[in-house]
Design an enzyme around this catalytic site. Sequence first.
Site, PDB file in Angstrom:
ATOM      1  N   TYR D 166     109.188  43.511  28.191  1.00 57.62           N
ATOM      2  CA  TYR D 166     110.379  42.671  28.987  1.00 57.62           C
ATOM      3  C   TYR D 166     111.547  43.499  29.401  1.00 57.62           C
ATOM      4  O   TYR D 166     111.669  44.536  30.160  1.00 57.62           O
ATOM      5  CB  TYR D 166     111.647  42.747  27.891  1.00 57.62           C
ATOM      6  CG  TYR D 166     111.743  41.615  27.523  1.00 57.62           C
ATOM      7  CD1 TYR D 166     110.376  39.964  27.155  1.00 57.62           C
ATOM      8  CD2 TYR D 166     112.930  41.558  25.971  1.00 57.62           C
ATOM      9  CE1 TYR D 166     110.455  38.894  25.928  1.00 57.62           C
ATOM     10  CE2 TYR D 166     112.518  40.140  25.308  1.00 57.62           C
ATOM     11  CZ  TYR D 166     111.795  39.120  25.422  1.00 57.62           C
ATOM     12  OH  TYR D 166     111.537  38.298  24.110  1.00 57.62           O
ATOM     13  N   LYS D 200     103.860  40.019  25.036  1.00 53.81           N
ATOM     14  CA  LYS D 200     104.912  38.880  24.940  1.00 53.81           C
ATOM     15  C   LYS D 200     105.551  38.531  26.195  1.00 53.81           C
ATOM     16  O   LYS D 200     106.510  39.938  26.481  1.00 53.81           O
ATOM     17  CB  LYS D 200     105.744  38.816  23.532  1.00 53.81           C
ATOM     18  CG  LYS D 200     106.915  37.254  23.724  1.00 53.81           C
ATOM     19  CD  LYS D 200     107.885  37.699  22.591  1.00 53.81           C
ATOM     20  CE  LYS D 200     109.179  36.382  22.806  1.00 53.81           C
ATOM     21  NZ  LYS D 200     110.133  37.154  22.027  1.00 53.81           N
TER      22      LYS D 200
END
Lengths: 297, 297, 297, 297, 297
Positions: D166, D200
């Site tokens: 992220y 992810k």
Amino acid sequence: MTTRLDIRQLGLDTGKKARLYRLLHQHGLRNGTALFLPYDQGFEHGPRDFFANPAASDPRYIVRLAIEGGFNGVVLQIGLAEKFYWDYAGEVPLVLKLNGKTDIPPADEALSPVQATVADAVRLGADAVGYTLYVGTPVQERDFAQYRQVRTDAERFGMPLIVWAYPRGSAVAGKGGADSFYAVDYAARVASELGADVVKVNFPHPEKKAGTPAQYTAEFSPQQAIEQVVCSANRTLVLVSGGEKAGDEAMLEKARQSLEAGATGLIFGRNVWQREHDESLRFVARLQEILAKYPSA
Amino acid sequence: MTTRLDIRQLGLDTGKKARLYRLLHQHGLRNGTALFLPYDQGFEHGPRDFFANPAASDPRYIVRLAIEGGFNGVVLQIGLAEKFYWDYAGEVPLVLKLNGKTDIPPADEALSPVQATVADAVRLGADAVGYTLYVGTPVQERDFAQYRQVRTDAERFGMPLIVWAYPRGSAVAGKGGADSFYAVDYAARVASELGADVVKVNFPHPEKKAGTPAQYTAEFSPQQAIEQVVCSANRTLVLVSGGEKAGDEAMLEKARQSLEAGATGLIFGRNVWQREHDESLRFVARLQEILAKYPSA
Amino acid sequence: MTTRLDIRQLGLDTGKKARLYRLLHQHGLRNGTALFLPYDQGFEHGPRDFFANPAASDPRYIVRLAIEGGFNGVVLQIGLAEKFYWDYAGEVPLVLKLNGKTDIPPADEALSPVQATVADAVRLGADAVGYTLYVGTPVQERDFAQYRQVRTDAERFGMPLIVWAYPRGSAVAGKGGADSFYAVDYAARVASELGADVVKVNFPHPEKKAGTPAQYTAEFSPQQAIEQVVCSANRTLVLVSGGEKAGDEAMLEKARQSLEAGATGLIFGRNVWQREHDESLRFVARLQEILAKYPSA
Amino acid sequence: MTTRLDIRQLGLDTGKKARLYRLLHQHGLRNGTALFLPYDQGFEHGPRDFFANPAASDPRYIVRLAIEGGFNGVVLQIGLAEKFYWDYAGEVPLVLKLNGKTDIPPADEALSPVQATVADAVRLGADAVGYTLYVGTPVQERDFAQYRQVRTDAERFGMPLIVWAYPRGSAVAGKGGADSFYAVDYAARVASELGADVVKVNFPHPEKKAGTPAQYTAEFSPQQAIEQVVCSANRTLVLVSGGEKAGDEAMLEKARQSLEAGATGLIFGRNVWQREHDESLRFVARLQEILAKYPSA
Amino acid sequence: MTTRLDIRQLGLDTGKKARLYRLLHQHGLRNGTALFLPYDQGFEHGPRDFFANPAASDPRYIVRLAIEGGFNGVVLQIGLAEKFYWDYAGEVPLVLKLNGKTDIPPADEALSPVQATVADAVRLGADAVGYTLYVGTPVQERDFAQYRQVRTDAERFGMPLIVWAYPRGSAVAGKGGADSFYAVDYAARVASELGADVVKVNFPHPEKKAGTPAQYTAEFSPQQAIEQVVCSANRTLVLVSGGEKAGDEAMLEKARQSLEAGATGLIFGRNVWQREHDESLRFVARLQEILAKYPSA
């Protein structure tokens, strides 16, 4: 007068009890009271503290003075303990001061770094260790972390732990200052809550009320204040500090009030050795007259 | 003249005494004095220090100079010690400097990070280790933490510990500066309180009084100041540093005053190797003339 | 022309000598020179570095290019080494880059965190490890602490240590910048003082004088500057970095000057793989023509 | 369409391959794709995420939903895994999320502290661990230090490591934001360079160009952007995140584009459980229709 | 009314279940509810909390009060536990509070440093440990790191872990404050996600909405709010805190609402001991009347 606690009532393990018994009953007046000679000011303040009596710059002089004056112990940092205690080892108990700092940088975030371990104290034959805890410092996290290791080691080695419980740091300054009744009372309690065996406090000043919690803004006499401090320390023995050299009669009166309140003894450095040798011993004798009046039961 | 202490009076363990005896009595003038050649300036200041005498950029040149000049030891960082000391190992003692830093970032919060261990010194056959302690730095907590590990290891290995006791940091700047009498005197004391065997100090400047405590604002001669510094170091041997290259006569006079005051010796780098080879040796010979006049008892 | 040092003259332990010999004499031109292909830019700068030649985004392409081009080694971070080196393991030496960072946050307090260990390099069959040291960063304390662990492990495992000696941080910016002669020269010295076996430097710019110490404000030619840098590195082998892609002739001239000054070789990444495949190999061939002219004695 | 990599091509050790095989081929559609149900929002955002469907506040409900919906795994923090996974252990794979934080303090220096270890995951029978890496945060040093320990432990235990890559922190905000094509592409690459097995990512937004490097200011379609991200991840399997609940058709289109680009699967939480039970299952079925079209070779 | 969970439904290991069973079914009302007497205010706030009833300054008084009042346990810091619990060990369970701080410095970056270990609790015969987690503090990283060690040790020793889940710090202040429904609800969830066995919360204030997320700006009754908090804690047992001394009827109503919502019990200190001895016992009796109405199934 508050009855002082006997060391059998403090819940001590064997090693701590043995060493405290030696300090309080086999040295000094041998009556359960204590008079300690602290000598870490050369580190904490620098050699300027010795200008009033240059002989005091020499650690040999101090250790001898502790013996001559019948002190219950002399307090040294690791370097001086290693270099100077051997000559007189066993003649006067050693309290190894484990942390310390210079006073050159500002004290807003005061922290006293650890210089030596409880194991060093064991190796040098010390009978207690000293740790300065800056109660209320914004960096209490790091202080408590250091302290916790010391406390744990002291338990492991049965070594009595004397906490210099000193309110300090920017927040203390705004709440009555380092020697307000509020701050000293809180500091004594913290030492007890965190497992000190003995706590060294400054004499509380109940007249310093600005910024303190409401409870401390009532009128208290010095005697009431020191009694409350000893009460807050509960089963932690209390030593009252001399601090900067001041008028003798005022100091002696504070000493008397402290013992009357149930304190175990006194820890006086500059008030003792910032004067000429024989005068030091005379002042010590007057302190001991007071201590003699307050034997343990 | 203060009588210099014999190394038998310092309370040293066997290994430290053996190595200090080797440094002070089996090298150099072999009379208990010392002259060390420090060579960490390439790290502390960068190669610019070698522009005055490009030959000095080569560590081989320096180690040979230490041998030719009859120094008591040469001071190197780990990288140079590993790459260059083997060629002459045993011919001149090695002092392994354990910490250091570049001077590129500001020194307000000066800290000298550790680069090597006492065990590295043992492995390389060094006879002492050096540690720079920035006395008075706002980050003294981290400095003391590093130092404590070094001190402990030095004890464990019987390795003499030479402390570069340098006042430094923002607070020092506001209290007379790094070479004021106040700051140098305090630094010598701190080294002793914290267990240094030998302390390296700058020559004190008693005329720098602005911002110092009241005790240091009286008049002191340079001789009085250096005597006081040696006194504050008590059983810690004192080496006086040369610092930046300056006029020879002034340097020699400071050297003489230092030995007169009881210092054990000198540690001169740039004043030696920032000049042509033969001139360096001539200057060294003049320093040794002074050292020869102050043998240990 | 400075004579380049033979690896037998560097004071290396057996394992480091064995691996450096393999890198310099059993791969590439096998003449003691070196040409390395660094490939950590995807981490240091992000995938944008691959937009000029999208094929270079694929680590397989790069490892194959290192083999086809006859490089002395390819430099990878741990993730790519684990995922892509197995396919070609043994065909081209691996240099495992141990630390790195993204360039997203500002670099005022540049620090390159360690991602992998020397033991990882041993496990993967690498022949050297790489470490980026940001010389002059305000956080040099943390950088040196990381570096020290790497240096110690490299010694323990006999693994050659290549230091990316990069001046960086707010203070460097104010003193001539990261590729000034002053900064590059200082960085080479620091790597040597701290025990690097090989140092990777940027080519020095002697014309960047603003804010540098007086010694660097004189006139120096690029040739003089790179010779001084190699001299400051003394027994540490020097690799000159290509940096951002630039004009070929200028790059080749810098390469020639570096080898002439005694550098051991070159480490060129973007200048190689930011162009089409066959063009890359043609450029590599021109670099190798230069290296061929400077065999080790 | 990019051909998705088979797990045999990723250079995995035995334990990681065994567990990834179980996740991708013995659960869910059993065709090499993946659909994960993340459930750490109660920690990351607080119970407010459950107000839309209060039943989702109950971890039992979520674990049952993962089983009913045929998910490849459910993602839990240590506390919920210990309290709620036992009831259904073995019926649906567990991904233990190892770090996390509340969103109460600002995220300028985002760091996600580690709460549990890979060993905890082994003990609980998990088939993978999850770690949030805040790519580009000013405190990347501490993030990487944590991550490195996790990566090392994951290797030691053969546990697949899924990195929540992220972009985050003050510098990211100024360079296009957390879901710009630039930031997502860089994050995917960092995860791969640092040894993630699975990454992810958020779906990239190529239209967010303000402050991004020049290379990202050209025109890219969403399809081109996600293909580039999968390419940057190279041998690291890609999971595309759902993020905040949004319109179903838009979400399904992104899912389709991701699989088309070579992503291995999807990780959708709020888009699934922030609706009533049966509606959740209907939405899951539509996601699985897409996954069914992209089996591994 | 929410049915309170039985401790057999919490997924506890043997040691934790044994000790929780002892606390909830062999002390106090022995019906699965709990009433704890916390006594760390002397550390957290200082001795000022004892001015209303000076007898409460004495830890002996408090431990005796816990016995007389039929509490399920008394909560002490390490120092008082070591000095005062021996006298009554076994008569009332001990909850050892592991961390704490003074309230002298500001709480913007609140962190409660660890003072003792779970092993200390085992040694002292405690039946649970307490840990203050400052949910939402900007320094959550350090808080979680401490907590993680405590959680791991508690698992290793089978010691129930009671988390004082206190929203605190600068960011909390701007989002509704420490006792808003939003903050208390989030804190309960965090404790559960991170593996607390029991969570101590303040009673939530749904009317404090300024700065809270949209979901909390709707109208909620106190009963609805506390039910939601118990729900967020899911399988973590809930204790509701008394906080500062307030009106008895209001306190009793909150106690009733809490039990009605499924809380396991109450933890009331100042509301109990900041009044005269017999009055304290009368208030305790009224609390127990409520607890008696909510036995575990």
